[in-house]
Design an enzyme around this catalytic site. Structure first.
Site, PDB file in Angstrom:
ATOM      1  N   GLY A  80       0.814  -1.207   0.000  1.00 22.52           N
ATOM      2  CA  GLY A  80       0.000   0.000   0.000  1.00 22.52           C
ATOM      3  C   GLY A  80       0.844   1.251   0.000  1.00 22.52           C
ATOM      4  O   GLY A  80       2.070   1.200   0.127  1.00 22.52           O
ATOM      5  N   ARG A  89      -2.828   8.762   8.945  1.00 23.43           N
ATOM      6  CA  ARG A  89      -3.078   7.425   8.411  1.00 23.43           C
ATOM      7  C   ARG A  89      -4.367   7.403   7.587  1.00 23.43           C
ATOM      8  O   ARG A  89      -4.480   6.698   6.603  1.00 23.43           O
ATOM      9  CB  ARG A  89      -3.159   6.417   9.565  1.00 23.43           C
ATOM     10  CG  ARG A  89      -1.847   6.282  10.349  1.00 23.43           C
ATOM     11  CD  ARG A  89      -2.011   5.336  11.525  1.00 23.43           C
ATOM     12  NE  ARG A  89      -0.782   5.178  12.298  1.00 23.43           N
ATOM     13  CZ  ARG A  89      -0.485   5.875  13.372  1.00 23.43           C
ATOM     14  NH1 ARG A  89      -1.319   6.814  13.795  1.00 23.43           N
ATOM     15  NH2 ARG A  89       0.638   5.664  14.029  1.00 23.43           N
ATOM     16  N   THR A 120      -1.336  -2.613   6.898  1.00 21.99           N
ATOM     17  CA  THR A 120      -1.387  -1.395   6.092  1.00 21.99           C
ATOM     18  C   THR A 120      -2.347  -0.374   6.700  1.00 21.99           C
ATOM     19  O   THR A 120      -3.424  -0.728   7.173  1.00 21.99           O
ATOM     20  CB  THR A 120      -1.836  -1.736   4.659  1.00 21.99           C
ATOM     21  OG1 THR A 120      -0.926  -2.691   4.108  1.00 21.99           O
ATOM     22  CG2 THR A 120      -1.861  -0.505   3.778  1.00 21.99           C
ATOM     23  N   ASN A 121      -1.978   0.891   6.640  1.00 17.43           N
ATOM     24  CA  ASN A 121      -2.811   1.976   7.153  1.00 17.43           C
ATOM     25  C   ASN A 121      -3.762   2.526   6.101  1.00 17.43           C
ATOM     26  O   ASN A 121      -3.466   2.450   4.911  1.00 17.43           O
ATOM     27  CB  ASN A 121      -1.919   3.105   7.679  1.00 17.43           C
ATOM     28  CG  ASN A 121      -1.284   2.750   8.999  1.00 17.43           C
ATOM     29  OD1 ASN A 121      -1.917   2.190   9.872  1.00 17.43           O
ATOM     30  ND2 ASN A 121       0.003   3.081   9.142  1.00 17.43           N
ATOM     31  N   PRO A 122      -4.916   3.099   6.528  1.00 17.51           N
ATOM     32  CA  PRO A 122      -5.393   3.165   7.913  1.00 17.51           C
ATOM     33  C   PRO A 122      -5.808   1.771   8.385  1.00 17.51           C
ATOM     34  O   PRO A 122      -6.703   1.149   7.807  1.00 17.51           O
ATOM     35  CB  PRO A 122      -6.577   4.124   7.848  1.00 17.51           C
ATOM     36  CG  PRO A 122      -7.043   4.054   6.428  1.00 17.51           C
ATOM     37  CD  PRO A 122      -5.829   3.792   5.587  1.00 17.51           C
ATOM     38  N   ASP A 149       1.307   0.485  19.308  1.00 15.79           N
ATOM     39  CA  ASP A 149       1.077   1.595  20.238  1.00 15.79           C
ATOM     40  C   ASP A 149       1.233   1.113  21.684  1.00 15.79           C
ATOM     41  O   ASP A 149       1.792   1.823  22.534  1.00 15.79           O
ATOM     42  CB  ASP A 149      -0.324   2.164  20.033  1.00 15.79           C
ATOM     43  CG  ASP A 149      -0.608   2.455  18.571  1.00 15.79           C
ATOM     44  OD1 ASP A 149      -0.170   3.495  18.085  1.00 15.79           O
ATOM     45  OD2 ASP A 149      -1.255   1.602  17.925  1.00 15.79           O
ATOM     46  N   HIS A 169       1.700  -3.416  32.669  1.00 21.29           N
ATOM     47  CA  HIS A 169       0.472  -4.011  32.152  1.00 21.29           C
ATOM     48  C   HIS A 169      -0.509  -2.888  31.819  1.00 21.29           C
ATOM     49  O   HIS A 169      -1.334  -2.479  32.639  1.00 21.29           O
ATOM     50  CB  HIS A 169      -0.110  -4.981  33.180  1.00 21.29           C
ATOM     51  CG  HIS A 169       0.885  -6.003  33.643  1.00 21.29           C
ATOM     52  ND1 HIS A 169       1.419  -6.947  32.794  1.00 21.29           N
ATOM     53  CD2 HIS A 169       1.482  -6.189  34.845  1.00 21.29           C
ATOM     54  CE1 HIS A 169       2.284  -7.699  33.461  1.00 21.29           C
ATOM     55  NE2 HIS A 169       2.352  -7.254  34.705  1.00 21.29           N
ATOM     56  N   HIS A 176      -6.031   2.596  15.493  1.00 17.34           N
ATOM     57  CA  HIS A 176      -4.588   2.793  15.360  1.00 17.34           C
ATOM     58  C   HIS A 176      -4.408   4.116  14.615  1.00 17.34           C
ATOM     59  O   HIS A 176      -4.244   4.170  13.407  1.00 17.34           O
ATOM     60  CB  HIS A 176      -3.947   1.642  14.581  1.00 17.34           C
ATOM     61  CG  HIS A 176      -2.478   1.846  14.304  1.00 17.34           C
ATOM     62  ND1 HIS A 176      -1.568   2.085  15.305  1.00 17.34           N
ATOM     63  CD2 HIS A 176      -1.782   1.845  13.148  1.00 17.34           C
ATOM     64  CE1 HIS A 176      -0.361   2.222  14.768  1.00 17.34           C
ATOM     65  NE2 HIS A 176      -0.469   2.084  13.458  1.00 17.34           N
ATOM     66  N   THR A 224       8.341   4.386   9.591  1.00 14.50           N
ATOM     67  CA  THR A 224       8.486   3.568  10.789  1.00 14.50           C
ATOM     68  C   THR A 224       8.197   2.124  10.421  1.00 14.50           C
ATOM     69  O   THR A 224       7.171   1.845   9.778  1.00 14.50           O
ATOM     70  CB  THR A 224       7.554   4.034  11.931  1.00 14.50           C
ATOM     71  OG1 THR A 224       7.493   3.030  12.939  1.00 14.50           O
ATOM     72  CG2 THR A 224       6.146   4.319  11.429  1.00 14.50           C
TER      73      THR A 224
END
Length: 303
Positions: A80, A89, A120-122, A149, A169, A176, A224
Site C-alpha cells: 500500500g 493514516r 497497512t494503514n489506515p 502503540d 500491564h 490505530h 516507521t
C-alpha cells in the site's frame, strides 16, 4: 503441520517483518514473498537466505506468486501507499482501498482459507475491508491494531520508571491513529495501579508521545517499520503456537460492526474472542468516539 506465511508487499514493513521472523525462534517453516517489483523480491530472498546459517529456525524462503497463498497458514498484507510527512493514516484510505480490493481478490482466487494479518494503514479500515472483500469469517481476519502503540506505551512507562516494560500491564485501545487512547483505570505496574507511580500530567505526556510517535519517526527518518515488524512476529507466533495469548490487535466488534484495536485472545483459529475491560464513563466515551472515526472513514471509502 505446515506453517507457511506469505507476505504481500516487500517494502520497509514487509521486510522488517521477514527479517524479524528470521532472527527469532518461530514455528514458521516456509516464507513466500510477493511484490510488484519481482527483481526486488528475488534480491530480498537471496539476502534473507544468506542469513540462514546463523538463524535460530530453519525457514524455506522463496519468491512467490498468489498461487502460494492456497496452502498458506497466514497471509500478511504490508502493501500500500506509505504515510508521508504531514499525512495522517486516514489520508491513505482511498489509495489503499483500491489496492486492497485487487490484492485480497487475488489471494482468495488461489483457494486461500487461512488467516489474513493486515499491517497497512489506515489499519482498522483496511482490516475491515479485507474481511469484506475476502468473505472469510471474522476470526480469520486480524489487523495489527494497537499492538505497536501498546509496545510504545510500555516502553515509555518502563523507561521513565526504570522498570522492565514486560512488567508494565497497560494497553492502548481504539483506532490505530489519532483517536486512540489509554484506559489508565486498567493500567498497572506489576499489581499496583499506575497512579501510584505517575500523576495525571506525566501520564498525559506519555500518552501524547505514544500517539504522535509515528509522526515524529516519519519526520526524522521517513518511515516507521522495525516496531511493526516485531509486533507482526509476535502476533504470528501467538497464532501458529496456539497460545491463547492476549494482544491488542484489531478484531471485529459485533456491536458496532467495525474492526478496532483492543485486547483479543489469539490462537490457531485466529481470533478466539475480544476481551472487554471495565472502563470509566470518560474512557467509554473515548472508545465510542474512536469507533465512530473508523466507521465514518469506512462509509466514505471510494471503491
Amino acid at each position: 503441520m505446515k506453517n507457511k506465511v506469505v507476505i504481500v508487499g516487500c517494502g520497509n514493513v514487509g521486510m522488517s517483518y521477514a527479517y524479524a521472523l528470521l532472527n527469532q525462534k518461530t514455528s514458521v517453516n516456509e516464507l513466500a514473498l510477493i511484490d510488484l517489483n519481482m527483481d526486488r523480491v528475488v534480491g530480498e530472498v537471496m539476502d534473507l537466505n544468506h542469513c540462514l546459517a546463523f538463524a535460530p529456525s530453519k525457514i524455506d524462503i522463496k519468491a512467490g506468486t498468489y498461487e502460494d497463498c492456497k496452502d498458506a497458514s497466514i497471509v500478511v498484507i504490508a502493501a500500500g501507499a506509505n504515510q508521508n510527512p504531514g499525512e495522517t493514516r486516514m489520508d491513505l484510505i482511498n489509495k489503499n482501498s483500491k489496492i486492497f480490493k485487487s490484492i485480497v481478490g487475488s489471494v482468495m482466487e488461489s483457494g486461500f482459507n487461512g488467516i489474513f494479518l493486515v499491517a497497512t494503514n489506515p489499519l482498522d479500515v483496511m482490516t475491515y475491508l479485507t474481511w469484506k472483500y475476502s468473505g472469510l469469517p471474522t476470526n480469520k481476519v486480524i489487523g495489527s491494531g494497537t499492538s505497536l502503540d501498546t509496545a510504545r506505551l510500555r516502553y515509555l512507562i518502563g523507561d521513565k520508571l526504570k522498570i522492565n516494560p514486560k512488567n508494565v500491564h497497560a494497553y492502548v485501545i481504539g483506532e490505530h491513529g489519532d483517536s486512540e487512547f489509554v484506559p489508565w483505570s486498567n493500567a498497572n505496574i506489576g499489581l499496583q495501579s499506575v497512579y501510584d507511580y505517575l500523576n495525571d500530567q506525566e501520564l498525559n505526556e506519555i500518552y501524547v508521545d505514544v500517539r504522535d510517535a509515528a509522526y515524529d519517526i516519519i519526520n526524522r527518518k521517513g518511515a516507521t517499520y522495525y516496531g511493526i515488524g516485531m509486533c507482526l512476529v509476535r502476533i504470528t507466533n501467538a497464532i501458529l503456537n496456539d497460545e491463547n495469548s492476549i494482544l491488542t490487535v484489531s478484531s471485529y466488534d459485533y456491536t458496532n460492526d467495525v474492526y478496532v484495536g483492543g485486547p483479543t485472545i489469539l490462537n490457531r483459529d485466529g481470533i478466539r474472542e475480544r476481551v472487554y475491560v471495565q472502563l470509566t464513563d470518560e474512557e467509554a466515551d473515548k472508545l465510542q468516539s474512536s469507533i465512530d472515526v473508523i466507521k465514518d472513514a469506512i462509509s466514505n471509502v471510494i471503491e
